[in-house]
Design a protein around this motif. Structure first.
Motif, short mmCIF file in Angstrom:
data_model
loop_
_atom_site.label_atom_id
_atom_site.label_comp_id
_atom_site.label_asym_id
_atom_site.label_seq_id
_atom_site.Cartn_x
_atom_site.Cartn_y
_atom_site.Cartn_z
N LEU A 86 15.90 -16.55 23.44
CA LEU A 86 16.16 -15.17 23.86
C LEU A 86 16.71 -14.36 22.69
CD1 LEU A 86 16.43 -13.00 26.08
CD2 LEU A 86 18.72 -13.90 26.53
N LEU A 87 17.67 -14.94 21.98
CA LEU A 87 18.25 -14.26 20.81
C LEU A 87 17.17 -13.97 19.77
CD1 LEU A 87 20.71 -13.26 19.19
CD2 LEU A 87 21.01 -15.63 18.38
N ALA A 88 16.35 -14.96 19.49
CA ALA A 88 15.28 -14.78 18.50
C ALA A 88 14.30 -13.70 18.94
CB ALA A 88 14.55 -16.10 18.27
N ALA A 89 13.99 -13.66 20.23
CA ALA A 89 13.05 -12.66 20.74
C ALA A 89 13.62 -11.26 20.62
CB ALA A 89 12.70 -12.97 22.19
N LEU A 90 14.91 -11.11 20.88
CA LEU A 90 15.57 -9.81 20.74
C LEU A 90 15.60 -9.39 19.27
CD1 LEU A 90 18.50 -10.42 23.23
CD2 LEU A 90 16.76 -8.62 23.48
N GLU A 91 15.93 -10.32 18.40
CA GLU A 91 15.99 -10.02 16.96
C GLU A 91 14.62 -9.62 16.41
OE1 GLU A 91 17.67 -13.61 15.45
OE2 GLU A 91 19.74 -12.86 15.55
N ALA A 92 13.56 -10.26 16.95
CA ALA A 92 12.21 -9.98 16.47
C ALA A 92 11.57 -8.78 17.16
CB ALA A 92 11.33 -11.22 16.68
N GLY A 93 12.27 -8.19 18.13
CA GLY A 93 11.72 -7.06 18.87
C GLY A 93 10.63 -7.45 19.84
N GLU A 94 10.59 -8.73 20.24
CA GLU A 94 9.56 -9.19 21.17
C GLU A 94 9.90 -8.81 22.61
OE1 GLU A 94 8.14 -13.06 18.57
OE2 GLU A 94 9.47 -13.32 20.28
N ILE A 95 11.15 -8.57 22.90
CA ILE A 95 11.59 -7.97 24.15
C ILE A 95 12.65 -6.93 23.81
CG2 ILE A 95 11.08 -10.01 25.57
CD1 ILE A 95 14.08 -10.60 25.60
N ALA A 96 12.94 -6.05 24.77
CA ALA A 96 13.81 -4.91 24.45
C ALA A 96 15.28 -5.19 24.72
CB ALA A 96 13.37 -3.69 25.26
N LEU A 101 22.26 -4.76 36.70
CA LEU A 101 21.98 -5.15 35.31
C LEU A 101 20.66 -4.54 34.84
CD1 LEU A 101 23.06 -8.91 35.36
CD2 LEU A 101 24.20 -7.04 34.13
N LEU A 102 19.67 -4.54 35.72
CA LEU A 102 18.38 -3.95 35.36
C LEU A 102 18.53 -2.46 35.06
CD1 LEU A 102 15.33 -4.01 35.02
CD2 LEU A 102 15.11 -3.79 37.50
N LEU A 103 19.24 -1.74 35.91
CA LEU A 103 19.42 -0.30 35.71
C LEU A 103 20.23 -0.03 34.44
CD1 LEU A 103 20.19 0.79 39.37
CD2 LEU A 103 18.08 1.21 38.11
N ALA A 104 21.27 -0.84 34.23
CA ALA A 104 22.10 -0.66 33.03
C ALA A 104 21.27 -0.83 31.77
CB ALA A 104 23.26 -1.65 33.05
N CYS A 105 20.36 -1.82 31.79
CA CYS A 105 19.51 -2.05 30.61
C CYS A 105 18.42 -0.99 30.50
CB CYS A 105 18.87 -3.44 30.71
SG CYS A 105 20.00 -4.81 30.47
N ALA A 106 17.81 -0.65 31.62
CA ALA A 106 16.70 0.30 31.59
C ALA A 106 17.14 1.67 31.12
CB ALA A 106 16.06 0.40 32.97
N ARG A 107 18.38 2.06 31.46
CA ARG A 107 18.90 3.37 31.04
C ARG A 107 19.87 3.25 29.86
NH1 ARG A 107 15.85 7.08 31.59
NH2 ARG A 107 17.63 8.47 31.20
N LEU A 146 13.80 5.02 25.93
CA LEU A 146 13.92 4.69 27.36
C LEU A 146 12.60 5.06 28.04
CD1 LEU A 146 17.49 6.07 28.21
CD2 LEU A 146 16.85 3.79 27.42
N HIS A 147 12.31 4.35 29.13
CA HIS A 147 11.04 4.58 29.82
C HIS A 147 11.29 4.80 31.31
CE1 HIS A 147 8.66 3.45 26.31
NE2 HIS A 147 9.50 2.45 26.13
N ARG A 148 10.43 5.59 31.91
CA ARG A 148 10.50 5.84 33.34
C ARG A 148 10.25 4.53 34.10
NH1 ARG A 148 6.67 10.47 34.75
NH2 ARG A 148 8.43 11.67 33.91
N MET A 149 11.09 4.28 35.11
CA MET A 149 10.95 3.04 35.86
C MET A 149 9.81 3.11 36.88
SD MET A 149 14.95 1.96 36.48
CE MET A 149 14.54 0.28 37.03
N ARG A 150 9.59 4.27 37.45
CA ARG A 150 8.50 4.41 38.43
C ARG A 150 7.18 4.02 37.78
NH1 ARG A 150 7.92 6.54 43.30
NH2 ARG A 150 10.09 7.25 43.25
N GLY A 151 6.41 3.20 38.46
CA GLY A 151 5.13 2.76 37.95
C GLY A 151 5.18 1.49 37.12
N ARG A 152 6.39 1.03 36.80
CA ARG A 152 6.53 -0.21 36.04
C ARG A 152 6.49 -1.42 36.98
NH1 ARG A 152 8.30 -0.42 30.23
NH2 ARG A 152 7.03 1.35 29.60
N THR A 153 6.38 -2.60 36.40
CA THR A 153 6.21 -3.82 37.19
C THR A 153 7.42 -4.72 37.03
OG1 THR A 153 3.80 -3.77 36.96
CG2 THR A 153 4.79 -5.87 37.57
#
Length: 324
Positions: free
Chosen positions: A245-255, A112-118, A140-147
């Protein structure tokens, strides 16, 4: 003496395998298809054991209704549908299967993480719709170096930590029940809850569902995360506040979010989360492989058979260690 075992789980486990083990231990198996509190009460009135899935209610009322019940077997890891305090008060042993799907769930969380990250699902849909454009999935962002932040550090989270090592990510974890020295063995840094939120790029939820973890991730938590954070939940739906979660996605607070569990399962077809292109959903399938299904069946049946025959089970639930 023949024992009676009620089986209220014919989906996630193999009733034939269970029946062979239980009948071999001198038990008679009764299958219960109706998963209501009243139906369970009636079924266990003279039963010695009960095996349940995640949606069969094993409430205090159920446990107090039977004078014969000795053991409840939870066919799975989580025991949030079993009243552990009432079971202890009634002298009823609760067993579960804490290790049958560690590989499956950790792999699914990573998937799921890979599907979302890419942004793989979005690209798949666009190509099938006739659009061939790499820009559709930006940014999209490079995963290496992320936390990667882990909420909970039991067996599944530990497997996930080992699997992401090759991706070059830093891994931090919040779990009040696990010592920093234990996390060190997995090259994982123990952090407090607020630090987890402030530092993570990706969140993977692995906490069981108890009152202390219900709604653990809600409006305030999403606001503290970075705007390009990805949230993955393979634990229990109510640990994440779905409206927030829905509100955060709609507001762009998470990707983006990858969810294998929801507050209501199956979800309402009109649930707005299901219509979002920044959300990937699977039907509570992270636990599943043919091998895990087999191991689950054998383990829970063997432990229930042991208890009704006066023997010690391999995997009793420790009420003092709810997160591990």
């Amino acid at each position: 003496m023949e024992h009676t075992i009620v089986l209220s789980d014919t989906k996630t486990i193999d009733p034939r395998t269970q029946s062979e083990i239980l009948e071999g231990a001198g038990a008679r198996v009764e299958v219960l298809d109706e998963k209501t509190e009243d139906a369970v009460i009636e079924a266990v009135s003279d039963a010695d054991g009960l095996i349940v899935d995640s949606i069969t209610p094993v409430t205090a009322r159920v446990l107090e209704s039977s004078e014969t019940l000795k053991v409840v077997g939870r066919a799975g890891i989580g025991v949030d549908n079993v009243d552990l305090i009432a079971a202890a008060e009634q002298g009823i042993t609760v067993v579960h299967v804490p290790d049958y799907c560690l590989d499956e769930v950790s792999t699914h969380a990573l998937s799921l993480l890979l599907a979302c990250a890419r942004n793989v699902p979005l690209h798949d849909r666009r190509v099938k719709e006739g659009t061939w454009d790499w820009r559709e999935g930006r940014p999209l962002h490079r995963m290496r170096g992320r936390t990667l932040g882990l909420a909970g550090f039991g067996g599944i989270a530990r497997r996930l930590a080992a699997k992401v090592r090759a991706y070059g990510m830093e891994v931090i974890a919040y779990d009040p029940h696990v010592k920093a020295t234990e996390m060190d063995h997995y090259a994982v840094e123990k952090v407090g809850f607020e630090e987890l939120l402030d530092r993570l790029d990706y969140l993977s939820v692995h906490t069981p569902l108890f009152e202390e973890s219900r709604g653990m991730f809600s409006t305030g938590e999403f606001e503290r995360m970075s705007d390009d954070a990805i949230v993955v939940n393979t634990a229990r739906g109510p640990v994440v506040d779905q409206d927030a979660l829905l509100a955060a996605l709609e507001a762009g607070e998470i990707a983006r979010a990858g969810l294998d569990v929801l507050e209501s399962e199956p979800p309402d077809p009109e649930d707005p989360l299901l219509a979002r292109e920044d959300v990937v959903v699977s039907p509570h399938t992270a636990w599943y492989s043919e091998e895990s299904r087999r191991d689950l069946s054998r383990s829970v049946a063997s432990d229930v058979a042991a208890v009704v025959n006066g023997e010690s089970p391999t995997n009793p639930v420790d009420i003092e260690l709810p997160w591990v």
